[in-house]
Structure formats: C-alpha cells, structure tokens
Design an enzyme around this catalytic site. Structure first.
Site, short mmCIF file in Angstrom:
data_model
loop_
_atom_site.label_atom_id
_atom_site.label_comp_id
_atom_site.label_asym_id
_atom_site.label_seq_id
_atom_site.Cartn_x
_atom_site.Cartn_y
_atom_site.Cartn_z
N ASP A 84 73.51 65.75 17.80
CA ASP A 84 74.53 64.95 17.12
C ASP A 84 74.68 65.19 15.61
O ASP A 84 75.76 65.44 15.12
CB ASP A 84 74.26 63.46 17.35
CG ASP A 84 74.18 63.10 18.82
OD1 ASP A 84 74.11 64.01 19.68
OD2 ASP A 84 74.18 61.91 19.14
N GLU A 90 62.00 59.20 22.24
CA GLU A 90 63.22 60.02 22.29
C GLU A 90 62.97 61.37 21.60
O GLU A 90 63.35 62.42 22.10
CB GLU A 90 64.35 59.25 21.59
CG GLU A 90 65.68 59.97 21.65
CD GLU A 90 66.82 59.16 21.05
OE1 GLU A 90 66.55 58.12 20.41
OE2 GLU A 90 67.99 59.56 21.22
C1 GLC Z 1 71.88 61.34 21.66
C2 GLC Z 1 71.42 62.79 21.73
C3 GLC Z 1 72.04 63.47 22.95
C4 GLC Z 1 71.68 62.67 24.20
C5 GLC Z 1 72.03 61.20 24.05
C6 GLC Z 1 71.45 60.33 25.17
O1 GLC Z 1 73.25 61.23 21.48
O2 GLC Z 1 71.74 63.47 20.57
O3 GLC Z 1 71.60 64.78 23.06
O4 GLC Z 1 72.30 63.20 25.31
O5 GLC Z 1 71.51 60.68 22.85
O6 GLC Z 1 70.07 60.50 25.27
#
Ligand code: GLC
Length: 421
Positions: free
Chosen positions: A162, A392
């Site tokens: 992101d 995460e």
């Molecule tokens: C964030 C991450 C993305 C992922 C999402 C859900 O947006 O950057 O890669 O898919 O979270 O975990």
C-alpha cells in the site's frame, strides 16, 4: 514449542473463518481480501484440503464479467472498515466488491495445492482453471500495454504494498482537493505510526472516487487515470503465475492454451527489462506517465528470482544490495532499503517484513541457486513468529510486531512453510 505454535496458527484460521472465506484479521480487515485468501488456502491445506479449495472458490465467486478478480469482497457491510461498499459502488448488487485487483498468486498456489491433494480436491482445483485463465487474460487486455509489457497498477492498493515509497513520486500529482470528507477506521485498530499517513489516505480515496466516477471502466482508468505505474511486484508475480498456469494446464490436460500463455510469458519478460534500473542496479517500479524509475531497492525487487528473469549481471548487482541490506538489519527481508531516507522500520510497507513476500522470495532463491539466502529468510521468518507472534508485519531491526495481530496469512505461512522441519 512448535506444536503449540501449530495449534495457535490453526486456531487463528478457524477464528478468522467466516464460513468458506477468511478475514485477514478481525477489526482492521473484516472482509475477504484477494491475495490473503489465496495464501490462506496454503495454510488450510495442511489440515483440511477441501476447506482450502473453498477459500479460493469463494474468492472467484466475485470475479467480474470482464475477468477481474477484485481485491476486496464485501459479503456484509461492516462499519468498522473504511472505505466500504458504499464508497466503492462496484461489483454486483448481490456481491459488492472493490473496483481494483491484487497480485495474482492464485495460479501458483492452485498448481502447488493440486500436486499435494486427493482426487476430490484435485477436481475442485481443476474447475478453477478457466476462471484463473480469464483473470490472466484480463491483465493482458487492460493492464499490460504493448511497449511497456509490465503490469500497470491504477491504485497503490492493487500492488498489495500500500504505502511503499515507490508510490510517493507517482502519487504526488494526484489531486486531493475535492476528496469528500471521511473518517478513517484503521486508526482505531492499529497504531498511527505503523499505518499510512493522512496524505496517503487522501490520495487512496481520491483514486477510489476517480474510479467510481469512471464507473469502473477499466479501459479508461488504465489509459487516462491519474495513477498508472508499472509495478515490479505485480509483474514478477504474474510472470511466475503464468509459468505455473502453463504447468498446471499440462498436468490437467488443458491443451490449446499453451501458445497464448507462452506469449504472455515472453511479453512479461520484456516487461521485466522495462523495470530494470541500470543506475540503481535493481528491478523497481516505473511511472508510465513520466517514465521515471522509482530507483528503490525493495523486497519486491528480489521477486525477479521467483519470476526467473534476472541475468547473471543483474544477479550480481542484486547480490551487492543483499549483502549491504543484510548487514544493516537483524531480520531479512525488509520491505524497503534501510539506507534510503524514506525507510521507516515500523510503517507498513516502508520497512517492515511481510511473511508472504518472504515465502515467495525463499522459493525463488532456492530455485535460482541461492540456498543460503533462502535459508536465512526462512530462519528469520520462523524466529519472528516464534518470538513475537502472528503479526501482520515485523520490524526488521528489533523483530517487534507491527499492524494487526492474529493475522491469517502469517498463520498460514507458519503452517505451510515455516512449521515443518
Ligand atoms: C493491507 C496490505 C495488503 C493486504 C491487506 C489485507 O492493505 O497492504 O497487502 O492484502 O492489508 O491483509
């Protein structure tokens, strides 16, 4: 100790299972996400292969008529997340989705799962073949322009990385002046220092509003939109996925698509050359509007091994980066270059380690004759989870967790890749 970790990993998947699909983590991400689900299927497959199939099947239920598989599926409205279905206004009324996609890891995972599955699961995975093929065709129809030959993203969220510094320059010209007032929900679930900034969010929402006004016309968005960046991770992942789709097609006797898929491989190989920055000595993303390379060395740069595209000279230059970076941080592989001024060890894709990228990196390193790198990545990944839990992401300097906790894809990586001896 590993037995306990195995149990906790399974428990996380069971808790985040909302009935045939899994949320990345409760609160912060309460819907089904595209590449999360595909990686999660690898985790389920270690104890329930039919449940693994269901995870990918439910994702493909939301495939658009034009072939795109969306990045989020909003099966039920959840006020805990912004921007939700009312902001996107995309997908079917019966199954609302976002209007953008995410890295196409499905073909690679399906190919791996098929190898290890019994006949019922094999049949269900084979039934997914035409849908995956249509998704790959969607990329080539809308997102791999001739002459560039790499995959263009139209929103930073499509890359799955992101807030990577790779998007800073290409985002700078996005007009945020008319963004409608909104309230972020992510900051109620995670520390602001670990999340994208307000400016990043304004730009994300401006791009969603642009797509919504364009009625999610993918042709228009990819040729006229304000953000059109050839992304190194998407390109390497689609290239690898196409090779895996060819091998899957062969195994299941799907003849007649080989030439088409070989053509895609050759095109994406040319796209990888478009992404090589000789000056910086790395593969990196490139703004197709300005032609500028990001010049950044990221974990995605090293996916060239997973895609099988680096020449000997390119490998040597990347090896120099590997040596420099691995001497600087305790854990590999940070999402951004620790020698760069934009590196931030705690802020999402500007430094922290992501287990799913590590998984793809280790695979590529092992296949391309870099077993020591593969081992280093695996050892570090194991230690991070064993010492700090199923976060995460993780700080490459201290190992501390960042972002959400009890994360599905981190648990899945433990089960499918790290937990075995
Ligand atoms: C964030 C991450 C993305 C992922 C999402 C859900 O947006 O950057 O890669 O898919 O979270 O975990």
């Amino acid at each position: 100790m590993d037995k306990n970790i195995d149990n906790s990993a399974r428990e996380i998947l069971r808790t985040n299972d909302k009935g045939g699909f899994t949320v990345p983590t409760g609160g912060l991400y309460p819907y089904q996400w595209n590449w999360d689900s595909v990686f999660v299927a690898l985790g389920f497959a270690t104890f329930d292969e039919l449940r693994a199939c269901a995870e990918i099947e439910t994702l493909f239920e939301a495939q658009w008529e034009d072939g795109m598989v969306p990045h989020i599926i909003f099966r039920r409205d959840d006020p805990d997340y912004f921007p939700g279905p009312r902001v996107w206004q995309a997908g079917d009324a019966a199954l609302p989705t976002s209007g953008i996609t995410q890295p196409p890891v499905a073909a690679s995972v399906i190919n791996d799962l098929w190898e290890q599955s019994g006949s019922e699961a094999k049949g269900r995975l084979e039934a997914l073949f035409p849908k995956v093929l249509e998704w790959h065709r969607w990329f080539h129809r809308y997102r791999v322009p001739a002459g560039i030959d790499a995959v263009i993203i139209t929103h930073p969220w499509e890359s799955g990385r992101d807030n990577s510094p790779e998007w800073d320059a290409p985002s700078a010209s996005i007009d945020v002046s008319s963004v409608e007032p909104y309230e972020r929900r992510d900051l109620q679930h995670a520390d602001a220092g670990m999340r994208p900034t307000k400016l990043d969010y304004d730009r994300y929402i401006a791009l969603v509003e642009y797509g919504r006004k364009a009625r999610w016309d993918h042709e228009k968005i990819a040729t006229e939109g304000p953000f059109r960046v050839a992304d190194v991770s998407m390109t390497m992942i689609l290239l690898r996925a196409t090779r895996d789709l060819i091998s899957f097609a062969e195994k299941i006797g799907e003849s007649g698509v080989q030439d088409e898929l070989e053509g895609y491989v050759q095109q994406l190989e040319r796209g990888a050359s478009y992404l090589w920055d000789e000056n910086a000595g790395t593969f990196c993303s490139r703004d197709t509007i300005t032609g500028e390379h990001s010049g950044s060395v990221t974990n995605a740069s090293f996916l060239c091994f997973y895609a099988g595209v680096a020449t000997v000279e390119q490998q040597e230059r990347l090896a120099a980066h590997w040596d420099r970076i691995s001497a600087k941080v305790r854990y590999m592989m940070p999402s951004h270059d620790p020698d760069d001024s934009t590196f931030d060890a705690k802020r999402y894709w500007r430094g922290p380690i992501w287990q799913v990228v590590n998984y793809m990196l280790a695979k590529g390193f092992a296949e391309c004759g870099y077993p020591a790198w593969a081992e280093r990545i695996r050892d570090d990944s194991r230690e991070l989870i064993a010492e700090h839990g199923f976060n995460e992401a993780f700080c490459p300097v201290t190992g501390e967790g960042s972002g959400g906790r009890d994360f599905s894809w981190t648990a899945a990586m433990w089960l499918a890749w790290l937990g075995e001896d």
